[in-house]
Design a protein around this motif. Structure first.
Motif, short mmCIF file in Angstrom:
data_model
loop_
_atom_site.label_atom_id
_atom_site.label_comp_id
_atom_site.label_asym_id
_atom_site.label_seq_id
_atom_site.Cartn_x
_atom_site.Cartn_y
_atom_site.Cartn_z
N GLU A 39 0.72 -1.35 0.01
CA GLU A 39 0.03 0.06 0.11
C GLU A 39 0.95 1.40 0.04
O GLU A 39 0.55 2.12 -0.38
CB GLU A 39 -1.01 0.18 1.21
N GLU A 40 2.06 1.17 0.51
CA GLU A 40 2.89 2.33 0.54
C GLU A 40 3.88 2.67 -0.51
O GLU A 40 4.19 3.71 -0.83
CB GLU A 40 3.79 2.10 1.92
N ARG A 41 4.13 1.58 -1.30
CA ARG A 41 4.86 1.63 -2.54
C ARG A 41 4.13 2.33 -3.66
O ARG A 41 2.97 2.33 -3.86
CB ARG A 41 4.88 0.11 -2.95
N SER A 42 4.97 3.18 -4.42
CA SER A 42 4.72 3.98 -5.45
C SER A 42 4.28 3.23 -6.69
O SER A 42 4.97 2.21 -6.79
CB SER A 42 5.54 4.97 -5.77
N PRO A 43 3.66 3.33 -7.58
CA PRO A 43 3.14 2.40 -8.73
C PRO A 43 4.54 2.22 -9.64
O PRO A 43 4.70 1.09 -10.07
CB PRO A 43 2.01 3.13 -9.46
N GLU A 44 5.24 3.22 -9.56
CA GLU A 44 6.19 3.08 -10.54
C GLU A 44 7.66 2.33 -9.86
O GLU A 44 8.75 2.13 -10.75
CB GLU A 44 6.84 4.37 -11.19
N GLU A 45 7.59 2.09 -8.26
CA GLU A 45 8.71 1.38 -7.80
C GLU A 45 8.27 -0.18 -7.87
O GLU A 45 7.25 -0.68 -7.97
CB GLU A 45 8.53 1.76 -6.21
N SER A 46 9.57 -0.92 -8.26
CA SER A 46 9.26 -2.50 -8.11
C SER A 46 9.49 -2.82 -6.68
O SER A 46 9.79 -2.20 -5.78
CB SER A 46 10.69 -3.17 -8.68
N ILE A 47 8.55 -4.03 -6.70
CA ILE A 47 8.33 -4.49 -5.05
C ILE A 47 9.68 -4.69 -4.34
O ILE A 47 9.61 -4.27 -3.34
CB ILE A 47 7.32 -5.59 -5.08
N ALA A 48 10.51 -5.37 -5.17
CA ALA A 48 11.86 -5.80 -4.58
C ALA A 48 12.63 -4.52 -4.06
O ALA A 48 13.32 -4.45 -2.93
CB ALA A 48 12.56 -6.50 -5.66
N THR A 49 12.83 -3.51 -5.06
CA THR A 49 13.44 -2.27 -4.53
C THR A 49 12.96 -1.45 -3.60
O THR A 49 13.37 -1.32 -2.55
CB THR A 49 13.26 -1.32 -5.89
N PHE A 50 11.48 -1.53 -3.40
CA PHE A 50 10.78 -0.90 -2.16
C PHE A 50 10.88 -1.64 -1.19
O PHE A 50 11.36 -1.13 -0.03
CB PHE A 50 9.34 -0.73 -2.48
N ARG A 51 10.95 -3.00 -1.45
CA ARG A 51 11.04 -3.72 0.14
C ARG A 51 12.48 -3.61 0.72
O ARG A 51 12.47 -3.60 1.76
CB ARG A 51 10.84 -5.14 -0.46
N LYS A 52 13.48 -3.53 -0.30
CA LYS A 52 14.93 -3.41 0.22
C LYS A 52 14.94 -2.23 1.17
O LYS A 52 15.46 -1.89 2.05
CB LYS A 52 15.91 -3.68 -0.79
N GLN A 53 14.32 -1.04 0.45
CA GLN A 53 14.64 0.29 1.23
C GLN A 53 13.80 0.23 2.44
O GLN A 53 14.09 0.66 3.42
CB GLN A 53 13.88 1.38 0.08
N MET A 54 12.69 -0.36 2.62
CA MET A 54 11.65 -0.06 3.86
C MET A 54 11.90 -1.17 4.77
O MET A 54 11.81 -1.00 5.87
CB MET A 54 10.37 -0.41 3.21
N GLU A 55 12.54 -2.30 4.66
CA GLU A 55 12.61 -3.30 5.84
C GLU A 55 13.39 -3.12 6.70
O GLU A 55 13.19 -3.26 7.96
CB GLU A 55 13.33 -4.68 5.10
N ALA A 56 14.41 -2.10 6.61
CA ALA A 56 15.19 -1.65 7.67
C ALA A 56 14.56 -0.72 8.58
O ALA A 56 14.62 -0.45 9.47
CB ALA A 56 16.49 -1.02 7.08
N HIS A 57 13.59 0.01 8.13
CA HIS A 57 12.55 1.04 8.75
C HIS A 57 11.27 0.81 9.04
O HIS A 57 10.70 1.54 9.90
CB HIS A 57 12.62 2.21 7.78
N ARG A 58 10.82 -0.42 8.70
CA ARG A 58 9.40 -0.75 8.97
C ARG A 58 9.49 -2.07 9.44
O ARG A 58 9.71 -3.10 9.19
CB ARG A 58 8.71 -0.68 7.57
N GLY A 59 9.03 -2.14 10.75
CA GLY A 59 8.68 -3.23 11.58
C GLY A 59 7.24 -3.56 11.70
O GLY A 59 6.43 -2.74 11.19
N PHE A 60 7.07 -4.57 12.32
CA PHE A 60 5.64 -5.15 12.43
C PHE A 60 4.50 -3.91 13.21
O PHE A 60 3.55 -3.46 12.44
CB PHE A 60 5.11 -6.43 13.10
#
Length: 130
Positions: A39-60
């Motif tokens: 839901e937070e990812r922008s439509p033009e961003e790939s899921i893999a790229t977004f996930r790598k950027q966010m995993e360090a900043h977003r916990g459960f």
């Protein structure tokens, strides 16, 4: 997510009750985190790229709060989801119930909650904001 659900079942079959709970909780947490990330990812961003950027900043917990902020969860639902994500951390009733019944109970609660979140997300994706 399927891996964690399968590992939970396998651990329970083999009598590793605590591991079965941990794998079920991991399934549930990954489900919620992935919904938040999607839901937070922008439509033009790939899921893999977004996930790598966010995993360090977003916990459960922060993903649960984000899903409340966007209206996916109501406040009491977010609190319930966070509580389910931490069910076995306190130890609690398993002392009097025994490991096997406690594991079975926690896994059933997590499974039911996961099904509710999946159904909610299906409705959310089709435009329902109720």
């Amino acid at each position: 997510m399927a891996y964690h659900a399968e590992q939970s079942d396998a651990a329970a079959r083999d009598g590793y009750w605590h591991a079965a709970i941990n794998e079920a909780r991991t399934f549930f947490e990954v489900l919620v985190i992935n919904i938040a990330l999607e839901e937070e990812r922008s439509p033009e961003e790939s899921i893999a790229t977004f996930r790598k950027q966010m995993e360090a900043h977003r916990g459960f917990p922060s993903c649960c709060r984000y899903l409340e902020e966007i209206g996916f969860f109501r406040h009491h639902e977010r609190l319930m989801v966070q509580h389910i994500g931490g069910l076995d951390l306190a130890g609690g009733p398993r002392q009097s119930l025994g490991e096997e019944p406690w594991s079975r109970l926690v896994r059933q609660v997590v499974c039911a909650a996961g099904q509710c979140v999946i159904r909610r997300y299906e409705a959310w994706k089709s435009g329902c904001r109720c």
